[in-house]
Design a protein around this motif. Structure first.
Motif, short mmCIF file in Angstrom:
data_model
loop_
_atom_site.label_atom_id
_atom_site.label_comp_id
_atom_site.label_asym_id
_atom_site.label_seq_id
_atom_site.Cartn_x
_atom_site.Cartn_y
_atom_site.Cartn_z
N UNK A 253 13.51 -25.01 5.55
CA UNK A 253 14.81 -25.04 6.21
C UNK A 253 15.41 -26.43 6.11
N UNK A 254 16.74 -26.48 6.17
CA UNK A 254 17.49 -27.73 6.05
C UNK A 254 18.59 -27.77 7.10
N UNK A 255 18.72 -28.90 7.76
CA UNK A 255 19.82 -29.13 8.70
C UNK A 255 20.42 -30.49 8.40
N UNK A 256 21.71 -30.64 8.71
CA UNK A 256 22.43 -31.88 8.41
C UNK A 256 22.91 -32.52 9.71
N UNK A 257 22.72 -33.85 9.81
CA UNK A 257 23.10 -34.59 11.01
C UNK A 257 23.91 -35.82 10.61
N UNK A 258 24.75 -36.27 11.53
CA UNK A 258 25.54 -37.47 11.25
C UNK A 258 24.80 -38.73 11.68
N UNK A 259 23.79 -38.60 12.53
CA UNK A 259 23.01 -39.77 12.98
C UNK A 259 21.54 -39.58 12.63
N UNK A 260 20.91 -40.64 12.16
CA UNK A 260 19.51 -40.56 11.76
C UNK A 260 18.60 -40.26 12.95
N UNK A 261 18.92 -40.84 14.12
CA UNK A 261 18.10 -40.62 15.31
C UNK A 261 18.08 -39.14 15.69
N UNK A 262 19.23 -38.48 15.59
CA UNK A 262 19.32 -37.06 15.92
C UNK A 262 18.49 -36.22 14.95
N UNK A 263 18.54 -36.58 13.68
CA UNK A 263 17.79 -35.84 12.67
C UNK A 263 16.29 -35.95 12.93
N UNK A 264 15.83 -37.16 13.22
CA UNK A 264 14.40 -37.34 13.49
C UNK A 264 13.98 -36.65 14.77
#
Length: 128
Positions: free
Chosen positions: A84-95
């Motif tokens: 699965x893949x999701x896209x975030x605008x902030x690195x902290x949110x992605x991690x």
């Protein structure tokens, strides 16, 4: 052919079976210096080109360029693994998201930064 360091010349020993060997001038000292200047010029150009390449490579790390963070992970259910893949605008949110997914059993987690191109040439107009 050899380089005479003392005279700063390139010389060649020419011989045939009839006469004694002759030490013949191939490149004079001035010609040798001219070749060295050309080599130094190209070395300097090459150095500048390498610096430009490295500068362009490191542009991606500059904070003022827009980018997104792609979070990838693998979930598992009765049907098998699903990437699965999701896209975030902030690195902290992605991690934070992928680490929460890992707590719920996800494996092979990763977060990858990607530049966002705000270029008209790369924009697709769906209405057309």
């Amino acid at each position: 052919m050899y380089f005479d360091k003392k005279r700063n010349e390139v010389r060649n020993i020419v011989s045939n079976l009839v006469t004694t060997p002759v030490n013949k001038l191939v490149l004079s000292s001035e010609q040798v210096e001219a070749i060295k200047m050309v080599i130094e010029h190209y070395q300097e150009e090459n150095k500048k080109a390498k610096e430009e390449i490295h500068k362009n490579m490191w542009r991606i790390t500059k904070p003022d360029l827009p980018r997104v963070y792609i979070a990838e992970y693998t979930t598992h259910d009765d049907y098998g693994p699903l990437r699965e893949t999701d896209v975030f605008s902030r690195e902290e949110d992605a991690w934070a998201f992928v680490l929460k997914q890992r707590e719920e059993g996800a494996t092979d987690i990763s977060v990858k930064p990607r530049l966002v191109y705000l270029d008209k040439d790369r924009t697709v107009d769906i209405d057309e």
